[in-house]
Design an enzyme around this catalytic site. Structure first.
Site, PDB file in Angstrom:
ATOM      1  N   HIS A 410     -29.256 -16.831 -33.530  1.00 42.04           N
ATOM      2  CA  HIS A 410     -27.791 -16.941 -33.559  1.00 42.04           C
ATOM      3  C   HIS A 410     -27.336 -17.119 -35.003  1.00 42.04           C
ATOM      4  O   HIS A 410     -27.514 -18.189 -35.587  1.00 42.04           O
ATOM      5  CB  HIS A 410     -27.325 -18.126 -32.709  1.00 42.04           C
ATOM      6  CG  HIS A 410     -27.694 -18.002 -31.263  1.00 42.04           C
ATOM      7  ND1 HIS A 410     -27.740 -19.059 -30.397  1.00 42.04           N
ATOM      8  CD2 HIS A 410     -28.030 -16.906 -30.521  1.00 42.04           C
ATOM      9  CE1 HIS A 410     -28.083 -18.635 -29.189  1.00 42.04           C
ATOM     10  NE2 HIS A 410     -28.281 -17.336 -29.242  1.00 42.04           N
TER      11      HIS A 410
HETATM   12  C1  LIG Z   1     -33.520 -11.933 -29.565  1.00 39.63           C
HETATM   13  C2  LIG Z   1     -32.068 -12.322 -29.451  1.00 39.63           C
HETATM   14  C3  LIG Z   1     -31.636 -13.002 -28.316  1.00 39.63           C
HETATM   15  C4  LIG Z   1     -30.293 -13.381 -28.205  1.00 39.63           C
HETATM   16  N1  LIG Z   1     -29.852 -13.928 -27.022  1.00 39.63           N
HETATM   17  C5  LIG Z   1     -28.512 -14.076 -26.830  1.00 39.63           C
HETATM   18  C6  LIG Z   1     -27.992 -14.419 -25.544  1.00 39.63           C
HETATM   19  O1  LIG Z   1     -28.719 -14.528 -24.559  1.00 39.63           O
HETATM   20  N2  LIG Z   1     -26.650 -14.611 -25.426  1.00 39.63           N
HETATM   21  C7  LIG Z   1     -25.793 -14.484 -26.498  1.00 39.63           C
HETATM   22  O2  LIG Z   1     -24.596 -14.721 -26.340  1.00 39.63           O
HETATM   23  N3  LIG Z   1     -26.266 -14.123 -27.714  1.00 39.63           N
HETATM   24  C8  LIG Z   1     -27.578 -13.887 -27.898  1.00 39.63           C
HETATM   25  N4  LIG Z   1     -28.047 -13.445 -29.106  1.00 39.63           N
HETATM   26  C9  LIG Z   1     -27.087 -13.296 -30.217  1.00 39.63           C
HETATM   27  C10 LIG Z   1     -26.210 -12.057 -30.076  1.00 39.63           C
HETATM   28  O3  LIG Z   1     -26.999 -10.932 -29.803  1.00 39.63           O
HETATM   29  C11 LIG Z   1     -25.413 -11.891 -31.371  1.00 39.63           C
HETATM   30  O4  LIG Z   1     -24.601 -13.031 -31.546  1.00 39.63           O
HETATM   31  C12 LIG Z   1     -24.537 -10.653 -31.361  1.00 39.63           C
HETATM   32  O5  LIG Z   1     -25.299  -9.485 -31.154  1.00 39.63           O
HETATM   33  C13 LIG Z   1     -23.781 -10.537 -32.690  1.00 39.63           C
HETATM   34  O6  LIG Z   1     -22.981  -9.383 -32.645  1.00 39.63           O
HETATM   35  P1  LIG Z   1     -22.480  -8.689 -33.980  1.00 39.63           P
HETATM   36  O7  LIG Z   1     -21.586  -7.571 -33.578  1.00 39.63           O
HETATM   37  O8  LIG Z   1     -21.950  -9.714 -34.884  1.00 39.63           O
HETATM   38  O9  LIG Z   1     -23.767  -8.117 -34.738  1.00 39.63           O
HETATM   39  P2  LIG Z   1     -25.089  -7.364 -34.278  1.00 39.63           P
HETATM   40  O10 LIG Z   1     -25.267  -7.412 -32.830  1.00 39.63           O
HETATM   41  O11 LIG Z   1     -26.150  -7.886 -35.164  1.00 39.63           O
HETATM   42  O12 LIG Z   1     -24.795  -5.843 -34.663  1.00 39.63           O
HETATM   43  C14 LIG Z   1     -24.699  -5.396 -35.984  1.00 39.63           C
HETATM   44  C15 LIG Z   1     -25.155  -3.951 -36.047  1.00 39.63           C
HETATM   45  O13 LIG Z   1     -24.811  -3.434 -37.334  1.00 39.63           O
HETATM   46  C16 LIG Z   1     -25.855  -2.607 -37.807  1.00 39.63           C
HETATM   47  N5  LIG Z   1     -25.770  -2.555 -39.272  1.00 39.63           N
HETATM   48  C17 LIG Z   1     -26.100  -3.534 -40.146  1.00 39.63           C
HETATM   49  N6  LIG Z   1     -25.872  -3.126 -41.409  1.00 39.63           N
HETATM   50  C18 LIG Z   1     -25.382  -1.870 -41.331  1.00 39.63           C
HETATM   51  C19 LIG Z   1     -24.949  -0.936 -42.312  1.00 39.63           C
HETATM   52  N7  LIG Z   1     -24.944  -1.234 -43.620  1.00 39.63           N
HETATM   53  N8  LIG Z   1     -24.528   0.282 -41.891  1.00 39.63           N
HETATM   54  C20 LIG Z   1     -24.521   0.602 -40.546  1.00 39.63           C
HETATM   55  N9  LIG Z   1     -24.923  -0.267 -39.586  1.00 39.63           N
HETATM   56  C21 LIG Z   1     -25.333  -1.494 -39.974  1.00 39.63           C
HETATM   57  C22 LIG Z   1     -27.100  -3.290 -37.293  1.00 39.63           C
HETATM   58  O14 LIG Z   1     -28.178  -2.375 -37.254  1.00 39.63           O
HETATM   59  C23 LIG Z   1     -26.664  -3.772 -35.922  1.00 39.63           C
HETATM   60  O15 LIG Z   1     -26.950  -2.834 -34.916  1.00 39.63           O
HETATM   61  C24 LIG Z   1     -29.377 -13.086 -29.262  1.00 39.63           C
HETATM   62  C25 LIG Z   1     -29.817 -12.407 -30.392  1.00 39.63           C
HETATM   63  C26 LIG Z   1     -31.141 -12.005 -30.493  1.00 39.63           C
HETATM   64  C27 LIG Z   1     -31.590 -11.263 -31.721  1.00 39.63           C
END
Ligand SMILES: Cc1cc2nc3c(=O)[nH]c(=O)nc-3n(C[C@H](O)[C@H](O)[C@H](O)COP(=O)(O)OP(=O)(O)OC[C@H]3O[C@@H](n4cnc5c(N)ncnc54)[C@H](O)[C@@H]3O)c2cc1C
Length: 473
Positions: A410
């Site tokens: 997280h």
């Molecule tokens: C193993 C694991 C288990 C988890 N379990 C839970 C759960 O059960 N419940 C829950 O609520 N949360 C859980 N989480 C946390 C949750 O997945 C994250 O809080 C959430 O995905 C964050 O969303 P986001 O959009 O901020 O970023 P992310 O989901 O990290 O997405 C960002 C995306 O941007 C892409 N990216 C990065 N840099 C670039 C760039 N320069 N150009 C193009 N693309 C780029 C990345 O490849 C990625 O696909 C878990 C996370 C993990 C890793």
């Protein structure tokens, strides 16, 4: 050169919610994702194959510090939603009121978020299991009940049904529930495409330099507005590379987690199950739950004292990994490093954090013993095996900062939202204070790790921000 109304960088929960809402409102949207599209259902959850294909750096990333904190990030269309457990919490009134007060955030009450949360819950099918919890979760529930501690089955965004006696679980990830709708509404999605930096002119972002990850070829794309949704590590790194680093990258906030493997005299480990029960007796500051425990992950948890612990692997069906997670008072920093692809990430665990982790480890072991564990294998360097109540306090006390082995999934807080320009990177609705057409709409904007699994909060706040953007255009 094609010009877009909006460029969305990153396709995780923040980017998916953003791109879909923009496209459905008629905007011409390009979304870019550094990772690739994986057809839902083609990779076994929590497998080594998944780590290789859907995690950044195969899951091997670390925030340096004393102790360091290992972290993992999803990488691919759907981001973390594709690899996570799908455990859902709605943000509480206490959480939102606290954030609003401390960070001067407008329009972030439970009343503001409730309709958005309800729509999201409906969309991704948030519900508890239609069958009994897995044995590994029942263990926690039994222990909590015996101790009078508060705990509950956390609902998931998963379509669970029984067909001909077979249990089918289809997680409603972003690639299942959001991207098909965003694309149907006209959003263009380019996978394997990394945003390198934004180009600015007269205080506004005008274009982005994109890299084809396969060939390394660079291209340029122009837009009116850009939504940076690359996750809490790569959003700040991209903004810093673009010269937009004010209040960006500091304030990294995570839930550090310490693990313990518990052994029982009966089978608890079905590798296809996802643990769903969490103990919340100690509020959001300290929670307990189960971790993915496929044999390879069990071995990893036991590796801190492999010499002593490895024989337990012979009985792996009777073993399961549990965690104690804390809301940390420490903070970290993300710094883009010229010439390097990945930023340098550091994290500082405070003395209070360490004591809370020790305390959490002791309480978790007590809970597991109460639930019938016959042996406990804490995950810190050279940890002792615990087989009697007297060993619990001794084992927890032996976990010094230099021996602890912490991890987190997280990551939040690296571009915090709010009206206080001295400490906030973006305003109350995600607009960068230093560039009026740059928005952050992912976990980076949450001012801190929320003390609950964060995806539900990321999605609701992202939906609120993009609705606000559309209403003011
Ligand atoms: C193993 C694991 C288990 C988890 N379990 C839970 C759960 O059960 N419940 C829950 O609520 N949360 C859980 N989480 C946390 C949750 O997945 C994250 O809080 C959430 O995905 C964050 O969303 P986001 O959009 O901020 O970023 P992310 O989901 O990290 O997405 C960002 C995306 O941007 C892409 N990216 C990065 N840099 C670039 C760039 N320069 N150009 C193009 N693309 C780029 C990345 O490849 C990625 O696909 C878990 C996370 C993990 C890793």
């Amino acid at each position: 050169m094609t010009r877009y109304d909006a460029l969305v960088i990153g396709t995780g929960p923040g980017g998916a919610v953003t791109a879909r809402a923009l496209a459905e409102a008629g905007a011409r949207v390009l979304a870019v994702e550094e990772g690739h599209w994986t057809e839902p259902g083609t990779v076994a959850p929590f497998s080594m194959d998944q780590m290789r294909r859907q995690y950044r750096n195969a899951g091997l990333t670390v925030a340096f510090g004393r102790p360091s904190v290992a972290y993992t990030e999803g990488m691919g269309v759907g981001g973390g939603s594709e690899v996570n457990s799908g455990l859902y919490h709605r943000p509480s009134r206490t959480l939102l009121d606290g954030w609003s007060r401390h960070w001067s955030i407008d329009g972030l009450t439970t009343g503001d978020l409730r309709p958005l949360s309800e729509a999201i819950e409906d969309e991704i099918g948030v519900r508890t299991l239609p069958w009994p919890m897995p044995a590994s979760s029942q263990v926690l529930a039994r222990g909590a009940e015996a101790l009078g501690w508060r705990g509950f089955e956390v609902p998931r965004w998963a379509d669970c049904r029984e067909v001909d006696g077979q249990r089918i679980v289809e997680k409603q990830t972003m690639s299942v529930a959001y991207w098909p709708k965003a694309i149907a509404a006209g959003a263009e999605l380019r996978e394997g495409t990394r945003a390198v930096r934004l180009q600015l002119a007269r205080g506004r972002a005008r274009a982005a330099i994109l890299e084809d990850v396969g060939t390394g070829a660079l291209s340029r794309v122009a837009f009116d507005d850009v939504f940076v949704c690359a996750g809490a590590i790569h959003t700040p790194a991209l903004l810093q590379r673009s010269g937009l680093g004010r209040n960006v990258g500091g304030n990294l906030s995570v839930h550090p987690t310490v693990k313990v493997t518990a052994e029982f005299d009966h089978v608890v480990n079905d590798p296809s199950d996802v643990p769903v029960y969490q103990v919340k007796e100690f509020g959001s500051r300290l929670s307990f739950g189960g971790s993915a425990s496929r044999p390879a992950l069990l071995a990893l948890a036991l590796s801190e004292n492999w010499h002593e612990f490895r024989e337990a692997m012979n009985r792996w069906p009777n073993l399961f990994v549990y965690y104690a997670a804390i809301q940390s008072a420490g903070r970290g920093r993300v710094r883009a490093v010229p010439g390097f692809r990945d930023p340098l990430v550091t994290y500082r665990i405070t003395g209070d954090d360490h004591r809370l982790l020790q305390n959490g480890l002791a309480r978790l072991m007590h809970l597991l013993r109460t639930a019938g564990a016959t042996a406990l294998y804490p995950s810190f360097r050279n940890a002792p095996k615990v087989t009697a109540p007297a060993g619990i306090a001794r084992a927890a006390a032996a976990m010094s900062p230099s021996k602890s082995s912490l991890m987190t999934v997280h990551l939040c807080g690296t571009a915090p939202m709010g009206e206080d320009r001295r400490k906030c990177a973006v305003d109350s609705f995600g607009r960068l204070h230093t560039a009026p057409n740059v928005f952050v709409n992912d976990a980076s904007m949450l001012p801190e790790a929320p003390g609950i699994n964060p995806q539900g909060t990321v999605m609701a706040v992202a939906a609120r921000n993009v609705a606000h953007y559309l209403s003011t255009r």
